[in-house]
Write a protein that holds these residues in place. Structure first.
Motif, mmCIF file in Angstrom:
data_model
loop_
_atom_site.group_PDB
_atom_site.id
_atom_site.type_symbol
_atom_site.label_atom_id
_atom_site.label_comp_id
_atom_site.label_asym_id
_atom_site.label_seq_id
_atom_site.Cartn_x
_atom_site.Cartn_y
_atom_site.Cartn_z
ATOM 1 N N ILE A 183 14.286 44.630 17.749
ATOM 2 C CA ILE A 183 15.842 43.960 17.285
ATOM 3 C C ILE A 183 16.579 44.691 16.855
ATOM 4 N N THR A 184 16.152 45.229 15.424
ATOM 5 C CA THR A 184 16.834 46.436 14.719
ATOM 6 C C THR A 184 17.629 47.219 14.995
ATOM 7 N N LEU A 185 17.194 47.909 16.406
ATOM 8 C CA LEU A 185 17.938 48.934 17.180
ATOM 9 C C LEU A 185 19.718 48.317 17.071
ATOM 10 N N VAL A 186 19.150 47.061 17.998
ATOM 11 C CA VAL A 186 20.731 46.744 18.357
ATOM 12 C C VAL A 186 21.568 46.555 17.069
ATOM 13 N N ASN A 187 20.805 45.953 15.378
ATOM 14 C CA ASN A 187 21.826 46.252 14.650
ATOM 15 C C ASN A 187 22.319 47.346 14.055
ATOM 16 N N GLN A 188 21.872 48.509 14.024
ATOM 17 C CA GLN A 188 22.003 49.834 13.852
ATOM 18 C C GLN A 188 22.993 50.289 14.752
ATOM 19 N N ARG A 189 23.184 49.651 16.066
ATOM 20 C CA ARG A 189 23.942 50.112 17.335
ATOM 21 C C ARG A 189 25.498 49.619 17.003
ATOM 22 N N LEU A 190 25.125 47.815 16.684
ATOM 23 C CA LEU A 190 26.206 47.017 16.280
ATOM 24 C C LEU A 190 27.145 47.358 14.962
ATOM 25 N N ALA A 191 26.407 48.092 13.659
ATOM 26 C CA ALA A 191 26.944 48.759 12.703
ATOM 27 C C ALA A 191 27.620 49.978 13.090
ATOM 28 N N LYS A 192 27.202 51.285 13.566
ATOM 29 C CA LYS A 192 28.164 52.792 14.206
ATOM 30 C C LYS A 192 29.102 51.647 15.326
ATOM 31 N N SER A 193 28.934 50.287 15.814
ATOM 32 C CA SER A 193 30.417 50.401 16.818
ATOM 33 C C SER A 193 31.254 49.681 15.688
ATOM 34 N N LEU A 194 30.628 48.876 14.962
ATOM 35 C CA LEU A 194 31.812 48.404 14.008
ATOM 36 C C LEU A 194 32.849 49.413 13.300
ATOM 37 N N GLU A 195 31.870 50.570 13.147
ATOM 38 C CA GLU A 195 32.098 51.805 12.389
ATOM 39 C C GLU A 195 33.515 52.554 12.509
ATOM 40 N N SER A 196 33.032 52.552 14.290
ATOM 41 C CA SER A 196 34.008 53.445 15.211
ATOM 42 C C SER A 196 35.238 52.899 15.109
ATOM 43 N N TYR A 197 35.614 50.931 15.131
ATOM 44 C CA TYR A 197 36.612 50.427 15.206
ATOM 45 C C TYR A 197 37.099 50.659 13.085
ATOM 46 N N GLY A 198 36.698 51.484 12.196
ATOM 47 C CA GLY A 198 36.907 51.324 10.629
ATOM 48 C C GLY A 198 35.829 50.852 9.654
ATOM 49 N N ILE A 199 35.456 50.109 10.355
ATOM 50 C CA ILE A 199 35.516 48.489 9.797
ATOM 51 C C ILE A 199 32.611 49.127 9.090
ATOM 52 N N GLY A 200 33.244 49.491 7.785
ATOM 53 C CA GLY A 200 32.377 49.891 6.765
ATOM 54 C C GLY A 200 30.819 49.158 7.162
ATOM 55 N N ALA A 201 29.880 49.306 7.685
ATOM 56 C CA ALA A 201 29.302 48.204 7.922
ATOM 57 C C ALA A 201 27.297 48.722 7.353
ATOM 58 N N ILE A 202 26.531 48.271 7.117
ATOM 59 C CA ILE A 202 25.105 48.355 6.806
ATOM 60 C C ILE A 202 24.450 47.622 7.501
ATOM 61 N N ALA A 203 23.336 48.662 8.791
ATOM 62 C CA ALA A 203 22.143 48.449 9.777
ATOM 63 C C ALA A 203 20.696 47.859 8.311
ATOM 64 N N ASP A 204 20.399 47.437 7.605
ATOM 65 C CA ASP A 204 18.912 47.012 7.558
ATOM 66 C C ASP A 204 18.159 47.100 7.935
#
Length: 392
Positions: free
Chosen positions: A208-229
């Protein structure tokens, strides 16, 4: 004769004084104890779990109805659509903790495993009922230690295209979303050829952590800084000598530390993988398969109302834009359930069941992109409102 009467009088007055003194001392002690109990810091107050359980299971409108029996002012506040409280069922419920209109309150004591249904469906999405609610896999520790062969042979969908620089909103390098997974080794059967059941779908890398990383990258594409632990909670369990049921205790230290060291964080997402089959956790939208979501909120934490509002808002917006992608919102608590899920650490914390054990990563990534799109709209609208209110 007079001496005898005087002696009896002295004995009687002595007993009276003794009794009066005991009554006075008892009264003073009661006032002192009541004063201590009502003024002491909440963390140190004496409480009764039995009384707490009784009052928690009773509808709050019942107490309002009882107050109204003594003071008519309270009657005006009683909801018009509510029916008057029937005292016999209420007293029966208080005495037995069995709700006459809810058979789960009786069956939950008799049937093994039935406490998993001790939850409340706040918003039911398409196909959601008590038989399709998320199921947590609880593998024996040796399953987690076993190294399954993993296979990822599909292309990752392209990330959303960012807007032109002049129109693009950003958090300017600030990370405002933290994404982690308490059950970080939860994996997916299509990518584990050797695994045959949900309780075997665990892997140290393909999970599931691969999904975490994808969600963080996708949020960043919308300008929202995110940390995927990337913390391996399972290793923390081993280090502390804990069992799998203590996973939330292990992940709590991670979340607390990140929040303490990053004052910009505003949202905390705990991503999990459901153990329900594919027909429950998958939705076809415009000819493409998406993993479905389910929002879980703990009922037993002080941020329940705020977290619930966030979950219901995202659920509604997701289904408006991607019909059927969200299965709804579930509130969990009571015996057999965690009821907190570390959501007491933030007023914007939610647990998200992301797809199921039979979903593929590309389906999960599409859903991560969909969630990022909807969340970014919600986030930037909220930021605009806050900025407007600040100017006023």
């Amino acid at each position: 004769m007079k001496l005898k009467l005087f002696s009896q009088y002295r004995k009687w007055t002595k007993k009276l004084y003794q009794r009066s003194s005991l009554v006075m001392i008892g009264t003073i002690l009661i006032f002192l104890i009541v004063g201590m109990l009502t003024t002491i810091h909440p963390a140190y107050r004496i409480s009764s779990s039995v009384i707490h359980q009784w009052t928690k299971e009773i509808d709050s409108s019942a107490f309002l109805y009882l107050f109204a029996m003594e003071n008519r002012v309270f009657k005006e506040a009683y909801p018009e659509e509510s029916q008057p409280v029937e005292m016999i069922p209420l007293l029966f419920q208080m005495a037995t903790k069995i709700k006459p209109d809810d058979p789960r309150s009786l069956l939950g004591r008799e049937l093994p495993g039935f406490p998993i249904y001790n939850s409340q469906i706040i918003v039911a999405g398409e196909g959601t009922d008590y038989t399709t609610l998320p199921i947590e896999s609880s593998p024996p520790m040796d399953v987690l230690e076993k190294e399954h062969q993993a296979k990822v042979d599909e292309e990752e969908p392209e990330l959303p295209e960012p807007k032109e620089e002049e129109d693009r909103l950003t958090t300017e390098g600030r990370d405002v979303v933290f994404i982690y997974s308490t059950h970080n080794r939860e994996s997916f059967l299509p990518h584990l050829p050797e695994a045959k059941s949900p309780d075997e779908a665990f892997h140290p890398e393909v999970n599931i952590t691969l999904v975490n990383q994808r969600l963080a990258k996708s949020l960043e594409s919308y300008g929202i800084g995110a940390i995927a632990d990337k913390t391996d909670i399972y290793k923390k369990l081993l280090k502390n000598g804990w069992n799998y049921s203590q996973s939330y205790q292990a992940s709590r230290t991670v979340v607390s530390s990140v929040i303490e060291n990053n004052s910009d964080l505003q949202f905390v997402f705990d991503l999990h993988r459901d153990a329900q089959p594919r027909d429950i956790t998958t939705r076809s939208i415009n000819g493409k398969d998406y993993a479905r979501l389910m929002f879980i909120i703990g009922r037993e934490n002080p941020n329940y109302e705020e977290n619930l509002e966030l979950a219901t808002t995202l659920n509604e917006r997701l289904n408006e834009k991607f019909p059927g992608i969200s299965r709804g919102v579930e509130a969990k608590g009571g015996p057999g359930n965690n009821g907190v899920y570390n959501q007491d650490l933030s007023s914007n914390a939610i647990l998200i069941e992301f797809g199921g054990v039979e979903n593929r990563l590309n389906e999960l990534y599409r859903t991560a992109d969909a969630l990022a799109e909807v969340f970014s709209e919600y986030y930037w609208q909220a930021q605009k409102v806050n900025a407007t209110e600040g100017d006023e």
